[in-house]
Design an enzyme around this catalytic site. Sequence first.
Site, PDB file in Angstrom:
ATOM      1  N   ASP A  89       0.863  -1.180   0.000  1.00  0.00           N
ATOM      2  CA  ASP A  89       0.000   0.000   0.000  1.00  0.00           C
ATOM      3  C   ASP A  89       0.901   1.231   0.000  1.00  0.00           C
ATOM      4  OD1 ASP A  89      -1.853  -2.009   0.414  1.00  0.00           O
ATOM      5  OD2 ASP A  89      -2.907  -0.988   2.043  1.00  0.00           O
ATOM      6  N   LYS A 152      -6.921   3.445  -2.600  1.00  0.00           N
ATOM      7  CA  LYS A 152      -7.230   3.343  -1.170  1.00  0.00           C
ATOM      8  C   LYS A 152      -7.424   4.745  -0.608  1.00  0.00           C
ATOM      9  CE  LYS A 152      -4.807   1.931   3.086  1.00  0.00           C
ATOM     10  NZ  LYS A 152      -3.650   1.201   3.633  1.00  0.00           N
ATOM     11  N   LYS A 181     -10.176   0.358  -1.710  1.00  0.00           N
ATOM     12  CA  LYS A 181      -9.996  -0.001  -0.302  1.00  0.00           C
ATOM     13  C   LYS A 181     -10.378   1.167   0.599  1.00  0.00           C
ATOM     14  CE  LYS A 181      -6.482  -1.405   3.088  1.00  0.00           C
ATOM     15  NZ  LYS A 181      -5.119  -1.946   3.290  1.00  0.00           N
TER      16      LYS A 181
END
Length: 223
Positions: A89, A152, A181
């Site tokens: 991430d 995300k 996400k």
Amino acid sequence: MNIAKLIDHTILKANATKEDVMKVIEEAKEYKFASVCINPTWVKLAAEELAGHDVDVCTVIGFPLGASTTETKAFETKDAIAKGATEVDMVINVGALKDGDDELVEKDIYEVVQAAKGKALVKVIIETCLLTDEEKVRACELSVKAGADFVKTSTGFSTGGATAEDIALMRKTVGPNVGVKASGGVRTREDADKMVAAGASRIGASASVAIVLNDAKGATDNY
């Protein structure tokens, strides 16, 4: 819906001890979460402990500010994968996005995607709380263009976390083939269900056990 398989069970606080991280790993085994999301220093441990379990090892890159250089982010990615990470991430260069330097933002993401190619999923943290809606859309478009697997919402370390409105905007922007996400402030089953209904395909949470058990008390961490 098996909510556990949508959750990245997360511990990213600076003062996390080995005991804290092991607790998260054991919970991930027990509840069969999608992954554990940990700082890079714990990747090797998590990979060893989760061998043979259907739980991915997720770590963070350029975290939490996104202000390290592209070269550093690419190196961090390669290093994490070498130690056993299967998902990364990364945080975008938020300042560059706000400056309108789309080329730098895209290259930053692209180099991490290339470093991870065929070895790890790449999720791009756009830090929605710092962006206008136009900037959120642009960040998502650049992520898709650069080859990211997911976008995300948040690091959980800035001024705000995921909202259903942002998830819906991100899903609309990236379309059906890129993951979205939700992370930051998702503490209850109700929170998680709202995010999924808005278009989230993954949830980042430290309150994962409370979410799965539908324990309304949830947790107090920002993530």
